[in-house]
Design a protein around this motif. Structure first.
Motif, PDB file in Angstrom:
ATOM      1  N   ALA A 294      -5.867   9.190  -2.087  1.00  0.00           N
ATOM      2  CA  ALA A 294      -4.866   9.304  -3.146  1.00  0.00           C
ATOM      3  C   ALA A 294      -5.556   9.667  -4.452  1.00  0.00           C
ATOM      4  O   ALA A 294      -6.715   9.370  -4.660  1.00  0.00           O
ATOM      5  CB  ALA A 294      -4.114   7.997  -3.299  1.00  0.00           C
ATOM      6  N   GLN A 295      -4.776  10.305  -5.344  1.00  0.00           N
ATOM      7  CA  GLN A 295      -5.395  10.868  -6.532  1.00  0.00           C
ATOM      8  C   GLN A 295      -5.746   9.806  -7.558  1.00  0.00           C
ATOM      9  O   GLN A 295      -4.909   8.988  -7.911  1.00  0.00           O
ATOM     10  CB  GLN A 295      -4.440  11.880  -7.142  1.00  0.00           C
TER      11      GLN A 295
ATOM     12  N   GLN B 240      -5.036   5.983   1.311  1.00  0.00           N
ATOM     13  CA  GLN B 240      -5.146   5.448  -0.036  1.00  0.00           C
ATOM     14  C   GLN B 240      -6.405   5.967  -0.733  1.00  0.00           C
ATOM     15  O   GLN B 240      -6.388   6.321  -1.897  1.00  0.00           O
ATOM     16  CB  GLN B 240      -5.204   3.922   0.067  1.00  0.00           C
TER      17      GLN B 240
ATOM     18  N   SER C 239       1.052   7.077  -6.355  1.00  0.00           N
ATOM     19  CA  SER C 239      -0.130   7.785  -6.823  1.00  0.00           C
ATOM     20  C   SER C 239      -0.218   9.206  -6.287  1.00  0.00           C
ATOM     21  O   SER C 239      -1.047   9.974  -6.701  1.00  0.00           O
ATOM     22  CB  SER C 239      -1.393   7.008  -6.452  1.00  0.00           C
TER      23      SER C 239
ATOM     24  N   VAL D 114      -3.486   3.737   6.582  1.00  0.00           N
ATOM     25  CA  VAL D 114      -2.961   3.761   5.221  1.00  0.00           C
ATOM     26  C   VAL D 114      -4.095   3.598   4.217  1.00  0.00           C
ATOM     27  O   VAL D 114      -4.128   4.238   3.165  1.00  0.00           O
ATOM     28  CB  VAL D 114      -1.882   2.673   5.042  1.00  0.00           C
ATOM     29  N   PHE D 115      -5.050   2.724   4.577  1.00  0.00           N
ATOM     30  CA  PHE D 115      -6.210   2.536   3.690  1.00  0.00           C
ATOM     31  C   PHE D 115      -6.936   3.846   3.459  1.00  0.00           C
ATOM     32  O   PHE D 115      -7.303   4.194   2.349  1.00  0.00           O
ATOM     33  CB  PHE D 115      -7.194   1.529   4.302  1.00  0.00           C
TER      34      PHE D 115
ATOM     35  N   LEU E  13       0.829  -1.207   0.000  1.00  0.00           N
ATOM     36  CA  LEU E  13       0.000   0.000   0.000  1.00  0.00           C
ATOM     37  C   LEU E  13       0.858   1.249   0.000  1.00  0.00           C
ATOM     38  O   LEU E  13       0.570   2.215  -0.707  1.00  0.00           O
ATOM     39  CB  LEU E  13      -0.934  -0.006   1.199  1.00  0.00           C
TER      40      LEU E  13
ATOM     41  N   VAL F  73      -6.572   8.912 -11.298  1.00  0.00           N
ATOM     42  CA  VAL F  73      -6.344   9.480 -12.630  1.00  0.00           C
ATOM     43  C   VAL F  73      -7.118   8.671 -13.658  1.00  0.00           C
ATOM     44  O   VAL F  73      -7.006   7.458 -13.722  1.00  0.00           O
ATOM     45  CB  VAL F  73      -4.842   9.464 -12.991  1.00  0.00           C
TER      46      VAL F  73
ATOM     47  N   SER G 211       0.826   4.048  -2.720  1.00  0.00           N
ATOM     48  CA  SER G 211       0.402   5.424  -2.453  1.00  0.00           C
ATOM     49  C   SER G 211       1.512   6.407  -2.784  1.00  0.00           C
ATOM     50  O   SER G 211       1.251   7.524  -3.207  1.00  0.00           O
ATOM     51  CB  SER G 211      -0.070   5.576  -1.006  1.00  0.00           C
TER      52      SER G 211
END
Lengths: 301, 178
Positions: free
Chosen positions: B19-20, B16, A23, B12-13, A16, B22, A20
């Motif tokens: 997170a971007q 996540q 991203s 973290v999830f 993960l 795209v 991350s």
């Protein structure tokens, strides 16, 4: 069990994190541009430089009606209006089968010849993904002389005697928008020649170029150097102008060649520049789109 | 230990999720109509490269000029050689932002009007532009559609036929499925 679970968690965590990190902070503006295939187009302006094949094909699905017209020798003077009273022509239809293959047929007044040819794009000059410096095409023409024999002649020819063939490898490079060069190694084969001492095969090398003068006007030169010549004949040399109008390309030229099929203009050009045996000529084409590009089929405006 | 790992994992999830995301396509369609007085001049390009970021609204389009197809070959050659000079300027692009991206709900089907602002570069000339469009979301798949006009003069595209056989403004249609 517990240990295994911990390990599992750690691995997932790592994945993960890695994902991350990737991203985050996406900035599309500063992304590296991917290389794309860029095929060089419009090396020459027409599918014929003047008499000979150029590296260009007619477009996929396009039917091109071509009229090649040559006047008589300019040296005949004012009485024949510098050759304009006489005419020799070839009328032909060319068709682009796909993006690489074109076929064509034609009929010339000279010897009442019929001809048929194909031209296939083997390699295309391109940049981007691959760097290929030249385009290479193959062309083959079969020519049939339908002029009847003189019935009093000693030898009456078979049908097969009246065929001749031309095979060409066309190698061209567009150096920039202004200049393109083409080399055309050619092999002409006659099924029948005049006498037993004459070979049936004739080799030659075509050298042609295009020089842009303005966006719509290009100067072209076409020359064939014959490795072995038939006695009494000369190499053809032609200077032309390609004039682009909205709908078609109009080609005007002066040449010492009479014929418009490969065997005739390459190997049987009687006129010589040295003696002033040159003539005016022009090629006109009219294109008909028989098959629209697939991109346009579903577009409505 | 287990608890600690699990809590880190969940944090973290969540990160996540933030997170971007795209969206991208390489097969978007752009077509233009520059028909002047007589002959129809329509070009279609089915290889539009586009990406946009869901969170920021940042959006780019890349168009290979030579990939425009026309009804006949000669028109295509004229377009590339005489007008767009595609050897010198092989690509047109747009870099900008969907300014109201927050109004688009990518998890709910529907048509969302958008405003796009940025720099359009054609024929080597960049101009700031603002244009309207629509994002249609269908089962999580966004489609961007738009129509706008481009003045050939503004982009340094010259030729004696412009304003006569060729329209001085080309209408452009865009349709990109991400």
């Amino acid at each position: 069990m517990n240990k295994h679970f911990n390990k599992f968690c750690l691995t997932v965590l790592l994945f993960l994190f890695a994902a991350s990190v990737q991203s985050q902070e996406v900035d599309l503006f500063n992304e590296k541009e991917e290389k794309t295939k860029d095929i060089v187009t419009a090396v020459f302006k027409s599918s014929r430089i003047v008499n000979g094949q150029s590296i260009e094909n007619v477009g996929n699905g396009v039917l091109d009606l071509k009229i090649l017209h040559r006047f008589g020798n300019i040296s005949q003077g004012a009485y024949n209006l510098f050759g304009l009273d006489q005419a020799s022509m070839r009328i032909g239809l060319d068709y682009g089968v796909n993006n690489r293959l074109m076929i064509g047929v034609g009929r010339s007044t000279f010897e009442k010849q019929y001809d048929a040819f194909f031209k296939y794009k083997l390699v295309q000059q391109q940049t981007g993904l691959k760097e290929i410096p030249v385009s290479i095409s193959l062309a083959s023409t079969v020519i049939y002389k339908s002029l009847k024999d003189d019935p009093t002649a000693a030898y009456l020819s078979y049908v097969s005697d009246k065929f001749s063939f031309a095979h060409q490898i066309i190698i061209a490079r567009k150096f920039n928008d202004y200049f393109s060069l083409q080399l055309t190694p050619t092999l002409v084969h006659y099924n029948l020649v005049a006498n037993s001492t004459m070979p049936n095969d004739f080799k030659s090398l075509g050298i042609s170029f295009r020089q842009r003068i303005t966006k719509r006007l290009n100067f072209t030169t076409e020359y064939f150097y014959s490795v072995n010549k038939i006695d009494g004949y000369n190499d053809p040399l032609t200077f032309g102008l390609d004039i682009e109008t909205g709908g078609h390309v109009f080609q005007l030229h002066v040449t010492n060649a009479t014929g418009m099929t490969e065997r005739t203009f390459i190997n049987e050009t009687a006129g010589s520049w040295a003696n002033g045996d040159v003539r005016f000529g022009f090629n006109i084409t009219r294109a008909f789109t028989l098959k629209k590009p697939k991109e346009l089929r579903n577009t409505k405006w | 230990m287990k608890k600690l790992l699990l809590s880190i994992l969940s944090v973290v999830f969540i990160l996540q999720l933030n997170a971007q995301k795209v969206y991208g396509t390489k097969t978007g369609q752009i077509s233009f109509n520059a028909t002047g007085e007589a002959v129809k001049i329509i070009g279609v390009n089915n290889q539009v490269d586009s990406k946009f970021v869901e969170s920021t609204g940042q959006i780019i389009f890349g168009v290979l000029i030579k990939a425009f197809k026309f009804e006949n070959q000669l028109m295509e050659d004229h377009f590339n050689e005489n007008y767009m000079e595609s050897t010198k300027f092989p690509k047109a692009d747009f870099k900008g932002f969907i300014t109201n991206i927050k109004e688009v709900n990518f998890s709910k089907n529907g048509d969302y009007p958008i405003v796009v602002e940025g720099t359009l570069t054609i024929h080597g000339v960049g101009n700031k532009t603002v244009t309207k469009g629509v994002i249609s979301v269908q089962n999580g798949v966004p489609v961007i559609k738009g129509e706008f006009a481009v003045s050939l003069k503004q982009y340094g595209i010259k030729g004696s036929y412009i304003g006569d056989k060729i329209a001085s403004d080309a209408s452009i249609k865009l349709n990109c499925k991400y």
